[in-house]
Design a protein around this motif. Structure first.
Motif, mmCIF file in Angstrom:
data_model
loop_
_atom_site.group_PDB
_atom_site.id
_atom_site.type_symbol
_atom_site.label_atom_id
_atom_site.label_comp_id
_atom_site.label_asym_id
_atom_site.label_seq_id
_atom_site.Cartn_x
_atom_site.Cartn_y
_atom_site.Cartn_z
ATOM 1 N N GLY A 179 -44.089 -34.137 1.934
ATOM 2 C CA GLY A 179 -44.200 -33.260 2.664
ATOM 3 C C GLY A 179 -42.775 -33.224 3.554
ATOM 4 N N ALA A 180 -42.273 -34.123 3.973
ATOM 5 C CA ALA A 180 -40.970 -34.585 4.595
ATOM 6 C C ALA A 180 -39.707 -34.037 3.818
ATOM 7 C CB ALA A 180 -40.629 -36.082 5.170
ATOM 8 N N LEU A 181 -39.825 -34.328 2.439
ATOM 9 C CA LEU A 181 -38.595 -33.925 1.813
ATOM 10 C C LEU A 181 -38.775 -32.198 1.353
ATOM 11 C CD1 LEU A 181 -38.272 -36.841 -0.704
ATOM 12 C CD2 LEU A 181 -36.531 -36.142 1.268
ATOM 13 N N MET A 182 -39.997 -31.745 1.388
ATOM 14 C CA MET A 182 -40.082 -30.501 1.285
ATOM 15 C C MET A 182 -39.509 -29.689 2.443
ATOM 16 S SD MET A 182 -43.614 -28.325 0.457
ATOM 17 C CE MET A 182 -44.305 -29.604 -0.425
ATOM 18 N N LEU A 183 -39.808 -30.171 3.715
ATOM 19 C CA LEU A 183 -39.278 -29.543 4.905
ATOM 20 C C LEU A 183 -37.895 -29.556 4.742
ATOM 21 C CD1 LEU A 183 -41.740 -30.852 7.566
ATOM 22 C CD2 LEU A 183 -41.799 -28.684 6.823
ATOM 23 N N ILE A 184 -37.172 -30.736 4.584
ATOM 24 C CA ILE A 184 -35.751 -30.791 4.591
ATOM 25 C C ILE A 184 -35.202 -29.832 3.429
ATOM 26 C CG2 ILE A 184 -33.884 -32.606 3.934
ATOM 27 C CD1 ILE A 184 -35.542 -34.641 4.956
ATOM 28 N N GLY A 185 -35.777 -29.830 2.337
ATOM 29 C CA GLY A 185 -35.338 -29.105 1.115
ATOM 30 C C GLY A 185 -35.410 -27.511 1.470
ATOM 31 N N ASN A 186 -36.115 -27.134 2.460
ATOM 32 C CA ASN A 186 -36.191 -25.665 2.671
ATOM 33 C C ASN A 186 -35.533 -25.369 4.046
ATOM 34 O OD1 ASN A 186 -37.997 -24.282 0.917
ATOM 35 N ND2 ASN A 186 -39.011 -26.297 1.098
ATOM 36 N N GLY A 187 -34.585 -26.477 4.522
ATOM 37 C CA GLY A 187 -33.970 -26.194 5.738
ATOM 38 C C GLY A 187 -34.195 -26.475 7.043
ATOM 39 N N VAL A 188 -35.199 -27.495 7.372
ATOM 40 C CA VAL A 188 -35.455 -28.157 8.472
ATOM 41 C C VAL A 188 -34.715 -28.999 8.909
ATOM 42 C CG1 VAL A 188 -37.652 -28.897 9.774
ATOM 43 C CG2 VAL A 188 -38.040 -26.965 8.189
ATOM 44 N N SER A 189 -34.127 -29.110 10.186
ATOM 45 C CA SER A 189 -33.422 -29.920 10.434
ATOM 46 C C SER A 189 -33.919 -31.637 10.894
ATOM 47 C CB SER A 189 -32.516 -29.598 11.402
ATOM 48 O OG SER A 189 -31.646 -28.301 11.237
ATOM 49 N N ILE A 190 -34.215 -32.118 9.980
ATOM 50 C CA ILE A 190 -34.937 -33.360 10.209
ATOM 51 C C ILE A 190 -34.495 -34.448 9.289
ATOM 52 C CG2 ILE A 190 -37.255 -32.522 11.175
ATOM 53 C CD1 ILE A 190 -38.277 -33.140 8.493
ATOM 54 N N LYS A 191 -34.704 -35.684 9.528
ATOM 55 C CA LYS A 191 -34.253 -36.933 8.580
ATOM 56 C C LYS A 191 -35.324 -37.891 8.544
ATOM 57 C CE LYS A 191 -29.139 -36.707 8.269
ATOM 58 N NZ LYS A 191 -28.990 -35.369 8.665
ATOM 59 N N ILE A 192 -35.488 -38.715 7.329
ATOM 60 C CA ILE A 192 -36.364 -39.516 7.461
ATOM 61 C C ILE A 192 -35.879 -40.725 7.936
ATOM 62 C CG2 ILE A 192 -37.855 -41.061 5.645
ATOM 63 C CD1 ILE A 192 -37.950 -38.711 3.924
ATOM 64 N N VAL A 193 -36.367 -41.347 9.019
ATOM 65 C CA VAL A 193 -35.860 -42.391 9.643
ATOM 66 C C VAL A 193 -36.649 -43.698 9.686
ATOM 67 C CG1 VAL A 193 -34.840 -40.885 11.618
ATOM 68 C CG2 VAL A 193 -37.054 -41.872 11.943
ATOM 69 N N GLY A 194 -37.507 -43.728 8.811
ATOM 70 C CA GLY A 194 -38.344 -45.115 8.461
ATOM 71 C C GLY A 194 -39.481 -44.955 7.662
ATOM 72 N N PHE A 195 -39.531 -46.103 6.747
ATOM 73 C CA PHE A 195 -40.776 -46.076 5.867
ATOM 74 C C PHE A 195 -41.863 -46.778 6.330
ATOM 75 C CE2 PHE A 195 -42.698 -47.724 1.910
ATOM 76 C CZ PHE A 195 -43.263 -46.404 1.257
ATOM 77 N N VAL A 196 -43.032 -46.214 6.849
ATOM 78 C CA VAL A 196 -44.162 -46.675 7.861
ATOM 79 C C VAL A 196 -44.952 -47.532 6.911
ATOM 80 C CG1 VAL A 196 -46.031 -46.424 9.476
ATOM 81 C CG2 VAL A 196 -43.710 -44.852 9.412
ATOM 82 N N CYS A 197 -45.189 -47.102 5.894
ATOM 83 C CA CYS A 197 -46.014 -47.686 4.922
ATOM 84 C C CYS A 197 -45.986 -47.074 3.570
ATOM 85 C CB CYS A 197 -47.584 -48.023 5.526
ATOM 86 S SG CYS A 197 -48.559 -49.224 4.620
ATOM 87 N N CYS A 198 -46.370 -47.880 2.484
ATOM 88 C CA CYS A 198 -46.413 -49.386 2.310
ATOM 89 C C CYS A 198 -45.498 -49.621 1.414
ATOM 90 C CB CYS A 198 -47.856 -49.728 1.961
ATOM 91 S SG CYS A 198 -49.178 -49.505 3.161
ATOM 92 N N LEU A 199 -44.717 -50.982 1.430
ATOM 93 C CA LEU A 199 -43.996 -51.406 0.455
ATOM 94 C C LEU A 199 -44.635 -52.053 -0.530
ATOM 95 C CD1 LEU A 199 -41.034 -52.838 2.552
ATOM 96 C CD2 LEU A 199 -40.906 -51.009 1.273
ATOM 97 N N SER A 200 -45.723 -52.530 -0.367
ATOM 98 C CA SER A 200 -46.763 -53.253 -1.297
ATOM 99 C C SER A 200 -48.032 -53.064 -0.832
ATOM 100 C CB SER A 200 -46.437 -54.828 -1.407
ATOM 101 O OG SER A 200 -46.840 -55.266 -0.124
ATOM 102 N N GLU A 201 -49.084 -53.305 -1.858
ATOM 103 C CA GLU A 201 -50.195 -52.961 -1.859
ATOM 104 C C GLU A 201 -51.044 -53.786 -0.824
ATOM 105 O OE1 GLU A 201 -52.351 -50.614 -3.105
ATOM 106 O OE2 GLU A 201 -51.127 -50.164 -4.817
ATOM 107 N N ASN A 202 -50.599 -55.066 -0.491
ATOM 108 C CA ASN A 202 -51.317 -55.970 0.245
ATOM 109 C C ASN A 202 -50.572 -55.579 2.004
ATOM 110 O OD1 ASN A 202 -48.568 -56.987 0.696
ATOM 111 N ND2 ASN A 202 -49.197 -58.948 -0.301
#
Length: 302
Positions: free
Chosen positions: A94-117
């Motif tokens: 959803g975030a990349l769809m907004l960016i790709g369609n011209g909304v002025s935001i950036k992804i500033v963090g990956f909240v979850c999850c790097l791994s299943e545990n």
């Protein structure tokens, strides 16, 4: 002359002290200079914000945070696009769809999850109670749910577009579809009501911020303090998760049958968005025609 020199000396000392307090770096607990307006949905991914607000961690880090809860992803995205909020919890698709369609935001963090545990929160591909085989699978098209479904669902099936999570769950339990892809806690609730787990995918959550915040030194410092507070909230939560059961059930609108049974496991600290997650999600969006051109990591991630 002597009195004049003394007066000048006193004036110099007073000015020096004043300049010191004006120029010294802001310390934790002092009045913040930037207010961050945060938009959240009442979903389990908002856990770090709920705990941080409850424990006063934003104030302790010296950042002013104003949280608004939205009833739907559409309302939250409209608030992001119109500049009503500065920061939001989102998903990479959803975030990349907004960016790709011209909304002025950036992804500033990956909240979850790097791994299943890192968390028991995730996406569930579940079969309806009593379903013999899977022909119709309920999803939400052009969203993170369809993206996850493309990873989990195998074989020749028909995807049925059911945007409402509650409606998707009801159709599944009533056997009106053979299977569904559900986020937590609805996936967990489906299993408690005799659905069968076919596959599960780790949670995918990002933190997005408006370019007006990320483009200034003051805004970036405020974001750093915000993220510090959220990571501290995760650590505090894990010292006694049961302490937060009631407030999480209330703020995150957990279904009534789960309020005393569902304990959220959340160990994830906010990290940088992995390139492989970005590349896979952006390629899927391009393939689906949901963005007009291939997105570049450097343009989308701060």
């Amino acid at each position: 002359m002597r009195r004049l020199l003394i007066a000048l000396a006193v004036l110099i000392v007073v000015l020096a002290i004043s300049m010191f307090f004006m120029l010294k770096p802001q310390q934790a607990g002092e009045a913040p200079t930037v207010k961050i307006r945060v938009g959240l949905l009442p979903i389990v991914d908002a856990l770090p914000f709920v705990v941080a607000e409850r424990e006063g961690l934003f104030q302790k880090e010296g950042v002013a945070v104003e949280i608004t809860y939205f009833g739907s992803a559409r309302d939250r995205d409209a608030a992001i696009a119109s500049g009503q909020i500065d920061v939001a919890i989102h998903d990479p698709v959803g975030a990349l769809m907004l960016i790709g369609n011209g909304v002025s935001i950036k992804i500033v963090g990956f909240v979850c999850c790097l791994s299943e545990n890192e968390s028991n929160v995730g996406f569930y591909y579940v079969k309806a109670p009593g379903a013999a085989q899977v022909r119709k699978v309920a999803i939400s098209k052009n969203t993170i749910i369809e993206y996850v479904a493309s990873k989990l669902v195998k074989g020749d099936v028909e995807f049925v577009d059911v945007p409402s999570i509650a409606n998707r769950y009801q159709l599944l339990i009533e056997g009106k579809v053979d299977a569904a892809v559900m986020p937590d806690p609805w996936g967990t609730l489906a299993l408690l009501n005799n659905a069968t787990l076919l596959a599960k995918h780790r949670d995918l959550v990002v933190l997005v911020a408006s370019n007006s915040i990320t483009s200034t030194p003051e805004g970036r410092r405020a974001l750093e303090k915000l993220i510090t507070a959220l990571n501290k909230a995760v650590d505090i939560y894990n010292t006694d998760p049961a302490k937060y059961r009631d407030i999480l059930a209330e703020r995150l609108n957990l279904p009534a049958p789960l309020r005393q049974r569902y304990q959220i496991v959340w160990r994830a600290h906010i990290a940088q968005l992995p390139r492989d997650v970005f590349n896979d999600a952006s390629s899927w969006l391009l393939q689906k025609g949901l963005v007009k051109q291939q997105l570049r990591y450097e343009d989308c991630v701060s």
